[in-house]
Design an enzyme around this catalytic site. Sequence first.
Site, PDB file in Angstrom:
ATOM      1  N   LYS A  75       4.921 -14.731   3.670  1.00 47.15           N
ATOM      2  CA  LYS A  75       5.615 -15.147   3.136  1.00 47.15           C
ATOM      3  C   LYS A  75       6.825 -15.315   2.313  1.00 47.15           C
ATOM      4  O   LYS A  75       7.468 -15.006   1.801  1.00 47.15           O
ATOM      5  CB  LYS A  75       4.697 -14.593   1.873  1.00 47.15           C
ATOM      6  CG  LYS A  75       3.972 -15.188   0.338  1.00 47.15           C
ATOM      7  CD  LYS A  75       3.214 -16.001   0.513  1.00 47.15           C
ATOM      8  CE  LYS A  75       3.919 -17.230  -0.907  1.00 47.15           C
ATOM      9  NZ  LYS A  75       3.499 -18.947  -1.296  1.00 47.15           N
TER      10      LYS A  75
ATOM     11  N   TYR B 122       1.142  -1.026  -0.478  1.00 46.74           N
ATOM     12  CA  TYR B 122      -0.090   0.107  -0.027  1.00 46.74           C
ATOM     13  C   TYR B 122       0.838   1.280   0.345  1.00 46.74           C
ATOM     14  O   TYR B 122       0.332   2.323   0.640  1.00 46.74           O
ATOM     15  CB  TYR B 122      -1.077   0.182   1.029  1.00 46.74           C
ATOM     16  CG  TYR B 122      -1.794  -0.588   1.160  1.00 46.74           C
ATOM     17  CD1 TYR B 122      -2.416  -1.918   0.858  1.00 46.74           C
ATOM     18  CD2 TYR B 122      -3.706  -0.724   0.988  1.00 46.74           C
ATOM     19  CE1 TYR B 122      -3.102  -3.206   1.121  1.00 46.74           C
ATOM     20  CE2 TYR B 122      -4.717  -1.245   0.544  1.00 46.74           C
ATOM     21  CZ  TYR B 122      -4.044  -2.941   0.579  1.00 46.74           C
ATOM     22  OH  TYR B 122      -5.502  -3.481   0.708  1.00 46.74           O
TER      23      TYR B 122
ATOM     24  N   ASP C 156      -1.175 -18.451   2.675  1.00 45.89           N
ATOM     25  CA  ASP C 156      -2.493 -19.099   1.673  1.00 45.89           C
ATOM     26  C   ASP C 156      -2.646 -19.950   2.998  1.00 45.89           C
ATOM     27  O   ASP C 156      -3.644 -20.762   2.728  1.00 45.89           O
ATOM     28  CB  ASP C 156      -1.355 -19.420   0.757  1.00 45.89           C
ATOM     29  CG  ASP C 156       0.471 -20.401   0.935  1.00 45.89           C
ATOM     30  OD1 ASP C 156       0.779 -20.013   1.668  1.00 45.89           O
ATOM     31  OD2 ASP C 156       0.643 -21.186  -0.377  1.00 45.89           O
TER      32      ASP C 156
ATOM     33  N   ASP D 213     -11.680 -10.413   4.584  1.00 46.78           N
ATOM     34  CA  ASP D 213     -12.763 -11.338   3.635  1.00 46.78           C
ATOM     35  C   ASP D 213     -12.772 -12.933   3.941  1.00 46.78           C
ATOM     36  O   ASP D 213     -14.001 -12.906   4.141  1.00 46.78           O
ATOM     37  CB  ASP D 213     -13.071 -10.668   2.444  1.00 46.78           C
ATOM     38  CG  ASP D 213     -13.599  -8.944   2.280  1.00 46.78           C
ATOM     39  OD1 ASP D 213     -13.018  -8.028   2.965  1.00 46.78           O
ATOM     40  OD2 ASP D 213     -13.176  -8.746   1.683  1.00 46.78           O
TER      41      ASP D 213
ATOM     42  N   ASP E  40      -5.714  -7.886   4.510  1.00 46.54           N
ATOM     43  CA  ASP E  40      -7.080  -7.278   3.815  1.00 46.54           C
ATOM     44  C   ASP E  40      -6.986  -8.489   3.146  1.00 46.54           C
ATOM     45  O   ASP E  40      -8.344  -8.758   3.344  1.00 46.54           O
ATOM     46  CB  ASP E  40      -6.641  -5.791   2.541  1.00 46.54           C
ATOM     47  CG  ASP E  40      -7.617  -5.712   1.398  1.00 46.54           C
ATOM     48  OD1 ASP E  40      -8.995  -5.640   2.047  1.00 46.54           O
ATOM     49  OD2 ASP E  40      -7.852  -5.400   0.845  1.00 46.54           O
TER      50      ASP E  40
HETATM   51  C1  IPM Z   1     -10.617  -2.683   3.310  1.00 44.19           C
HETATM   52  C2  IPM Z   1     -10.700  -1.499   2.350  1.00 44.19           C
HETATM   53  C3  IPM Z   1      -9.834  -1.166   1.893  1.00 44.19           C
HETATM   54  C4  IPM Z   1      -8.360  -1.121   2.038  1.00 44.19           C
HETATM   55  C5  IPM Z   1      -9.643  -0.357  -0.268  1.00 44.19           C
HETATM   56  C6  IPM Z   1     -10.818   0.141   0.368  1.00 44.19           C
HETATM   57  C7  IPM Z   1      -8.501   0.842   0.105  1.00 44.19           C
HETATM   58  O1  IPM Z   1     -10.862  -3.565   0.830  1.00 44.19           O
HETATM   59  O2  IPM Z   1     -10.338  -1.489   4.655  1.00 44.19           O
HETATM   60  O3  IPM Z   1     -10.471  -3.841   3.165  1.00 44.19           O
HETATM   61  O4  IPM Z   1      -7.878  -2.512   0.540  1.00 44.19           O
HETATM   62  O5  IPM Z   1      -7.783  -1.921   2.648  1.00 44.19           O
HETATM   63 MN    MN Z   2     -10.982  -5.005   1.620  1.00 43.65          MN
END
Ligand code: IPM
Ligand code: MN
Length: 336
Positions: free
Chosen positions: A172, A122, A204, A232, A228
Amino acid sequence: MKRICAIPGDGIGRELIPQAVRVLGIVVPDIPVFQCEMGLRAYEETGFFLPDETLECIKQADAVLFGAITSPPKDTENYRSPLLFIRKEFQMYANVRPIKRILPDGPEINAVIIRENTEGLYSGIEHVEGKKGDRRFVTERILSDRGIERIIRFALNYAKINNRKEIVLGHKANVLRKSDAAFREMFYEIAEGSGLELSDMYIDALAHDIVRYPEKFDVILTLNMYGDIVSDVAAAVGGGLGLAPSANIGEKKALFEPVHGSAPDIAGKGIANPTAVLLSTAMLLDYIGRKKEGNLLETAIRSAIAEGHGTKDMGGRENTMEFTDRVIEMMKQGIP
Ligand code: IPM
Ligand code: MN
Ligand code: NAD
């Protein structure tokens, strides 16, 4: 006196933040909430993704509550995500993403992902070399001793305060033999003697195990992009993105937001799940020293769900407003 800055943003953020502000008005009526704008809609209306007033509002606040923003669909000249800018500008280096079992029939999970939030892929430093057909796309992935050390220390402190027992490091180092290897080495150096059970896994394999054996995880410490993606994945295990809260913690300020985005596919329909935003609000209350009210809110959310209430993504039948109403009713039962 404490103050909160609330930023709805785009898409379902505009439907969810008003619900969270409604809840704040009931649970902490003494705390002023200032609303401001950022994101794609702000850009279309003002020409700025992050207007100066919003930056000022954030500076004045102790904590920020944020919905979500929509990223511009194509590369826009000099575009920098306002969210990434804020994380960096206010050095909110620790992204805390708890995944706890909340659905009655959900799997056993009580994990927290601690994601380094300012470094890695990032960096925002990218360029393109060569002409179309023969291009090289170069992104700088930067880790530093300082950045690594502070996130490791944060995780150790978090584990201690929250009575956690184990930390697993996701990395990794088999491929990134300098940067991630240093992350792993420093983890054991710094965490040794902490009394916590320490281990590390390739990220992974860790993603695989979160899906297969979610119950085995306690604290997961990892780098920016891994965190990130894995958050999810963990949210899916925990019942979906609509349930996953997060905190971006800095030395002086913190921003609370759902893990999910602006969900353009359901925006405007009034059906988005407010749970992730409301749990983020509970985390915010805890952060500003209103732990009792934060607990009350989290308990109210859990009770409403346990009684069979919920939005469509949770298998329920209520819309955003109706489900929030149920949470507020539960909360009022607990307010003396
Ligand atoms: C998160 C989001 C952000 C990230 C994006 C929107 C920049 O996906 O907060 O998880 O990648 O950190
Ligand atoms: Mn995200
Ligand atoms: P998303 O998280 O917005 O949505 C993914 C899926 O989850 C969609 O099907 C959506 O309907 C569902 N979902 C998400 N939140 C939900 C909720 N509260 N209730 C019910 N269902 C929910 O991810 P995406 O579709 O990949 O991204 C959409 C936009 O959001 C993009 O522009 C992306 O860059 C942005 N984004 C922003 C943030 C943020 O502002 N923090 C985070 C992630 C993505």
